[in-house]
Design a protein around this motif. Structure first.
Motif, mmCIF file in Angstrom:
data_model
loop_
_atom_site.group_PDB
_atom_site.id
_atom_site.type_symbol
_atom_site.label_atom_id
_atom_site.label_comp_id
_atom_site.label_asym_id
_atom_site.label_seq_id
_atom_site.Cartn_x
_atom_site.Cartn_y
_atom_site.Cartn_z
ATOM 1 N N VAL A 1 86.649 -8.502 -12.423
ATOM 2 C CA VAL A 1 86.786 -7.358 -13.338
ATOM 3 C C VAL A 1 85.423 -6.686 -13.492
ATOM 4 C CG1 VAL A 1 87.390 -6.632 -15.680
ATOM 5 C CG2 VAL A 1 88.656 -8.493 -14.572
ATOM 6 N N PHE A 2 85.396 -5.360 -13.432
ATOM 7 C CA PHE A 2 84.139 -4.629 -13.574
ATOM 8 C C PHE A 2 83.651 -4.665 -15.023
ATOM 9 C CE2 PHE A 2 85.180 -2.787 -9.451
ATOM 10 C CZ PHE A 2 83.922 -2.683 -8.870
ATOM 11 N N VAL A 3 82.396 -5.087 -15.197
ATOM 12 C CA VAL A 3 81.727 -5.085 -16.496
ATOM 13 C C VAL A 3 80.692 -3.970 -16.473
ATOM 14 C CG1 VAL A 3 80.306 -6.397 -18.105
ATOM 15 C CG2 VAL A 3 82.058 -7.559 -16.748
ATOM 16 N N ARG A 4 80.648 -3.168 -17.525
ATOM 17 C CA ARG A 4 79.757 -2.005 -17.561
ATOM 18 C C ARG A 4 78.516 -2.275 -18.412
ATOM 19 N NH1 ARG A 4 82.653 3.239 -16.436
ATOM 20 N NH2 ARG A 4 84.667 2.660 -15.547
ATOM 21 N N TYR A 5 77.379 -1.758 -17.924
ATOM 22 C CA TYR A 5 76.109 -1.852 -18.636
ATOM 23 C C TYR A 5 75.589 -0.431 -18.878
ATOM 24 C CZ TYR A 5 76.157 -6.759 -17.131
ATOM 25 O OH TYR A 5 76.502 -8.067 -16.907
ATOM 26 N N SER A 6 75.188 -0.163 -20.116
ATOM 27 C CA SER A 6 74.728 1.184 -20.474
ATOM 28 C C SER A 6 73.274 1.390 -20.058
ATOM 29 C CB SER A 6 74.856 1.394 -21.983
ATOM 30 O OG SER A 6 73.912 0.574 -22.674
ATOM 31 N N TYR A 7 72.844 2.645 -20.135
ATOM 32 C CA TYR A 7 71.445 2.969 -19.840
ATOM 33 C C TYR A 7 70.514 2.154 -20.736
ATOM 34 C CZ TYR A 7 71.826 6.914 -16.572
ATOM 35 O OH TYR A 7 72.026 7.685 -15.462
ATOM 36 N N ALA A 8 70.843 2.088 -22.036
ATOM 37 C CA ALA A 8 69.988 1.365 -22.978
ATOM 38 C C ALA A 8 69.936 -0.122 -22.643
ATOM 39 C CB ALA A 8 70.495 1.566 -24.405
ATOM 40 N N GLN A 9 71.060 -0.711 -22.266
ATOM 41 C CA GLN A 9 71.097 -2.131 -21.925
ATOM 42 C C GLN A 9 70.263 -2.414 -20.672
ATOM 43 O OE1 GLN A 9 75.453 -2.371 -21.816
ATOM 44 N NE2 GLN A 9 75.377 -3.992 -23.368
ATOM 45 N N VAL A 10 70.396 -1.579 -19.657
ATOM 46 C CA VAL A 10 69.644 -1.786 -18.422
ATOM 47 C C VAL A 10 68.147 -1.600 -18.671
ATOM 48 C CG1 VAL A 10 69.283 -0.999 -16.047
ATOM 49 C CG2 VAL A 10 71.599 -1.107 -16.982
ATOM 50 N N TYR A 11 67.801 -0.609 -19.471
ATOM 51 C CA TYR A 11 66.385 -0.380 -19.786
ATOM 52 C C TYR A 11 65.793 -1.591 -20.497
ATOM 53 C CZ TYR A 11 62.141 1.877 -21.525
ATOM 54 O OH TYR A 11 60.825 2.198 -21.792
ATOM 55 N N GLN A 12 66.558 -2.163 -21.422
ATOM 56 C CA GLN A 12 66.093 -3.363 -22.120
ATOM 57 C C GLN A 12 65.870 -4.508 -21.129
ATOM 58 O OE1 GLN A 12 68.329 -4.497 -25.622
ATOM 59 N NE2 GLN A 12 67.706 -6.639 -25.449
ATOM 60 N N HIS A 13 66.808 -4.666 -20.189
ATOM 61 C CA HIS A 13 66.647 -5.689 -19.154
ATOM 62 C C HIS A 13 65.378 -5.445 -18.346
ATOM 63 C CE1 HIS A 13 71.221 -6.672 -19.171
ATOM 64 N NE2 HIS A 13 70.558 -7.538 -19.893
ATOM 65 N N VAL A 14 65.106 -4.185 -18.023
ATOM 66 C CA VAL A 14 63.920 -3.847 -17.232
ATOM 67 C C VAL A 14 62.648 -4.258 -17.975
ATOM 68 C CG1 VAL A 14 62.527 -1.923 -16.346
ATOM 69 C CG2 VAL A 14 64.990 -1.978 -15.914
ATOM 70 N N ILE A 15 62.557 -3.918 -19.248
ATOM 71 C CA ILE A 15 61.375 -4.260 -20.040
ATOM 72 C C ILE A 15 61.218 -5.772 -20.144
ATOM 73 C CG2 ILE A 15 60.284 -4.105 -22.312
ATOM 74 C CD1 ILE A 15 60.232 -1.490 -20.762
ATOM 75 N N GLU A 16 62.329 -6.467 -20.377
ATOM 76 C CA GLU A 16 62.285 -7.925 -20.521
ATOM 77 C C GLU A 16 61.832 -8.601 -19.225
ATOM 78 O OE1 GLU A 16 65.863 -8.197 -23.890
ATOM 79 O OE2 GLU A 16 66.236 -8.796 -21.815
ATOM 80 N N ILE A 17 62.402 -8.168 -18.091
ATOM 81 C CA ILE A 17 62.011 -8.751 -16.804
ATOM 82 C C ILE A 17 60.565 -8.394 -16.473
ATOM 83 C CG2 ILE A 17 62.438 -8.707 -14.322
ATOM 84 C CD1 ILE A 17 64.458 -10.352 -15.874
ATOM 85 N N ALA A 18 60.158 -7.166 -16.774
ATOM 86 C CA ALA A 18 58.769 -6.758 -16.517
ATOM 87 C C ALA A 18 57.791 -7.622 -17.301
ATOM 88 C CB ALA A 18 58.583 -5.283 -16.872
ATOM 89 N N SER A 19 58.147 -7.957 -18.534
ATOM 90 C CA SER A 19 57.258 -8.790 -19.358
ATOM 91 C C SER A 19 57.081 -10.176 -18.745
ATOM 92 C CB SER A 19 57.806 -8.908 -20.781
ATOM 93 O OG SER A 19 58.981 -9.702 -20.821
ATOM 94 N N GLN A 20 58.153 -10.703 -18.159
ATOM 95 C CA GLN A 20 58.080 -12.032 -17.544
ATOM 96 C C GLN A 20 57.364 -11.988 -16.196
ATOM 97 O OE1 GLN A 20 58.987 -14.735 -19.426
ATOM 98 N NE2 GLN A 20 59.132 -13.017 -20.858
ATOM 99 N N LEU A 21 57.569 -10.927 -15.428
ATOM 100 C CA LEU A 21 56.854 -10.784 -14.162
ATOM 101 C C LEU A 21 55.351 -10.651 -14.406
ATOM 102 C CD1 LEU A 21 59.212 -8.330 -12.193
ATOM 103 C CD2 LEU A 21 59.069 -10.823 -11.996
ATOM 104 N N LYS A 22 55.009 -9.987 -15.493
ATOM 105 C CA LYS A 22 53.596 -9.846 -15.858
ATOM 106 C C LYS A 22 52.995 -11.208 -16.189
ATOM 107 C CE LYS A 22 50.504 -7.281 -18.936
ATOM 108 N NZ LYS A 22 50.431 -6.275 -20.041
ATOM 109 N N LYS A 23 53.767 -12.059 -16.881
ATOM 110 C CA LYS A 23 53.299 -13.404 -17.224
ATOM 111 C C LYS A 23 53.138 -14.273 -15.979
ATOM 112 C CE LYS A 23 55.160 -13.466 -21.924
ATOM 113 N NZ LYS A 23 56.148 -14.077 -22.852
ATOM 114 N N LEU A 24 53.941 -13.985 -14.950
ATOM 115 C CA LEU A 24 53.801 -14.721 -13.689
ATOM 116 C C LEU A 24 52.515 -14.349 -12.961
ATOM 117 C CD1 LEU A 24 57.384 -14.675 -12.065
ATOM 118 C CD2 LEU A 24 56.190 -16.618 -13.105
#
Length: 652
Positions: free
Chosen positions: A40-63
């Motif tokens: 089943v297709f699950v939808r992610y909004s612009y705001a949700q994806v942007y939040q994911h981007v910031i969160e992943i970027a913060s962890q990549l920076k820590k790496l």
């Protein structure tokens, strides 16, 4: 000619800022639609994806990933790819992508050549390719896994001194990002300048070592600023079905354009049967695909048709024939014919308005009985589909025109990030690869053996070498300054290596590939793609490779369409033991001889020197990474080498 007035200058100076701006405008619009484990297709909004981007970027920076780093991305298209891409760009890093179809030697070369200390891998299989010879990837220290690595691969990585980090862990820890960390990431986003490298895409190429194409943020932003001029039918919230390899710049550029136009994308696979299921489920308005994908869809429709009663088959065949005839009249009445020699368009209207009106009511009947039912296979909401990465077969294009399906052909190359032209969605004229993008300047110049023979632009309708110039043109080839200088001259003109001509309305038509021209012993120049395009119209031919350099005549290596050939054999009572022996039977040999002669003759516009004198049938389908590259292009020198025995037999 570059048109500054057509550009949207409000998008921002880099890709993350473009994304951030659209998030602020349409936070609740769907950006990603992904199938869960239940299908089943699950939808992610612009705001949700942007939040994911910031969160992943913060962890990549820590790496330890920082501005200027090159990070490998060995994965196919999926939700996490876009998020990771944006996260890396947000930090000022650049990704070095490749698909899962790549060979280990290719992956190791790319990671080593770009000096990647970090690399993302889709799964254990991709990481294991890199670990086959760890001495070839001395710089790699950290492997980020979209799917967790299995125990054996994890052990090999540990022994090689490579740390494994699961993407799911980055997601979980990123959910606890603090406000200060969030602001720090967004501040990093602001620092990225337009000329900074966003990605290095290594082209598969047809010969030699892969070339690393350096593409900047501005290369992509330039296209996003003007994409509304040709995608005029697109509306905000429109969904695109994404099926192509995301590492390649064609699909990737359109993903950025979708964001610029406030649309979203649903993830599927480039398999006709699976794609049609997803089209029905998600009902997108747009999609991109390679010509072979659209050909497969048409072939599938015809195969299913044979299961229907004779009367339905007759109605279908008549409707398609009539639809092609009606579209021919429609093209002329509504100005959808390319003009490679100038004439006033009202002449077409005068000549074709009566046939158009006579056919209008019968066409409505066919629309009600046949066309709309076929279009419903694409979900029912499709505004247009874009075909790129190769020449769209005329028979395929004619079929879609007949049923009233808007298919747009585009053209580009990795070095131009990649879009050079696309047919306008509102006025899609045939017999060309579209209007030149307003962010580019294109000129056709005289050429000899693929080399520029004059810098003055040729008039519309005159064939020559295609040169392009503008903000989309790459920064250069990584670590290959001499090759860059050979490709881009001092004035910024890039030699595409393609032959073509412009119409009087600034549409581009390709006529061949200068670097792949075959020269016969008699001195005749042969453009193999033109002949191959004609041969590939046969329902019994999957692919063809025209050969004959330094020979007396041209010949062809042909991959038959096994399904249609076997069906032909059964319908005509051809006896055989297996598929290989079937291809050698007199009946099948005669079938292909007649198909070649039908498509390659004087009436279809071919000279005597362009006729296929001999042919050989290959039983195996071409594979990506072997006979074709990821863009579905023929790797000609490799094909000749792989099938040396069959090639030599053609010229005995």
């Amino acid at each position: 000619m570059i048109d500054e007035s057509a550009m949207d200058k409000t998008l921002g100076k880099n890709l993350p800022l473009l994304f951030k701006k659209k998030v602020s405008e349409v936070p609740n619009y769907t950006l990603q639609a992904v199938k869960n484990k239940s299908g089943v297709f699950v939808r992610y909004s612009y705001a949700q994806v942007y939040q994911h981007v910031i969160e992943i970027a913060s962890q990549l920076k820590k790496l330890g990933i920082k501005r200027g780093d090159f990070v490998g991305m060995i994965s196919d298209n999926r939700r996490e790819w876009f998020i990771t891409d944006m996260a890396l760009l947000t930090l000022g890093a650049a990704d070095v992508p490749r698909g899962c179809d790549s060979q280990g030697v290719e992956i190791r070369f790319i990671l080593n050549y770009a000096g990647c200390q970090y690399s993302v891998f889709e799964n254990s299989r991709q990481l294991s390719k890199a670990l086959e010879n760890v001495s070839e990837i001395p710089n790699l220290k950290t492997a980020i896994m979209f799917d967790p690595a299995d125990d054996e691969t994890a052990k090999k990585a540990s022994e090689a001194g490579i740390k494994i980090v699961n993407w799911s862990l980055l997601e979980a820890e990123g959910a606890h990002v603090t406000k200060d960390e969030w602001l720090s990431i967004e501040n990093e986003m602001e620092q990225t300048q337009p000329e900074e490298i966003a990605t290095i895409i290594f082209t598969s190429g047809t010969t030699g070592t892969p070339k690393g194409v350096m593409l900047t943020h501005d290369n992509y932003v330039a296209q996003c600023e003007v994409c509304h001029t040709v995608l005029g039918l697109m509306q905000s919230q429109d969904l695109w079905l994404t099926v192509l390899p995301i590492w390649h710049s064609f699909e990737r550029a359109f993903c950025y354009m979708v964001v610029a136009l406030k649309g979203g994308f649903a993830y599927s696979k480039p398999v006709a049967s699976l794609m049609l299921q997803d089209l029905a489920a998600i009902q997108p308005e747009w999609m991109c695909g390679v010509p072979r994908l659209f050909e497969s869809v048409v072939q599938g429709i015809y195969r299913n048709l044979k299961k229907n009663p004779p009367l339905q088959r007759l109605l279908f065949s008549f409707s398609i024939w009539f639809g092609k005839l009606f579209y021919r009249a429609k093209e002329r009445v509504f100005g959808l014919v390319c003009r490679y020699r100038w004439y006033p368009r009202f002449i077409d209207v005068i000549l074709w308005i009566l046939p158009y009106l006579i056919m209008f009511l019968p066409h409505l009947a066919c629309e009600f009985l046949v066309y709309r039912k076929i279009r419903s296979c694409f979900g029912g909401k499709m505004r247009a589909a874009i075909s790129g990465g190769g020449a769209l077969q005329k028979k395929t294009e004619d079929f879609f025109h007949a049923i009233g399906f808007n298919i747009l052909e585009g053209y580009g190359m990795t070095e131009t990030a990649p879009v050079i032209s696309v047919r306008n969605s509102k006025t899609p004229r045939s017999n060309n690869v579209g209007f030149v993008f307003p962010s580019l300047d294109v000129k056709i110049v005289a050429q000899k053996d693929g080399k520029i023979a004059g810098d003055q632009p040729l008039k519309p309708g005159k064939k020559g070498l295609v040169l392009v110039k503008g903000r989309q043109v790459m920064k250069g080839y990584y670590k290959q300054e001499e090759l860059t200088a050979e490709t881009i001259d001092k004035d910024g003109w890039l030699n595409t290596g393609d032959l073509g001509m412009l119409s009087y309305d600034n549409e581009l038509k390709l006529t061949g590939r200068a670097k792949e021209t075959i020269v016969l012993l008699g001195g005749e120049n042969i453009e193999p793609q033109v002949i191959e395009k004609a041969l590939n119209q046969s329902p019994y031919i999957e692919r063809s490779v025209v050969v004959g350099q330094d020979q007396k005549y041209v010949a062809a290596l042909i991959v038959p369409d096994s399904v249609n050939v076997i069906q032909y054999a059964e319908e005509n009572h051809v006896f055989y033991d297996d598929y290989d022996t079937l291809l050698k039977t007199t009946e099948i040999q005669n079938l292909f001889r007649s198909e070649i002669d039908r498509l390659d003759n004087a009436k279809t516009g071919f000279r005597a020197c362009e006729r296929i004198f001999k042919f050989g049938l290959l039983s195996a389908t071409f594979e990506i990474g072997r006979e074709i590259n990821a863009k579905q292009e023929l790797v000609r020198p490799k094909i000749v080498k792989l099938y040396k025995k069959e090639y030599n037999a053609l010229f005995k």
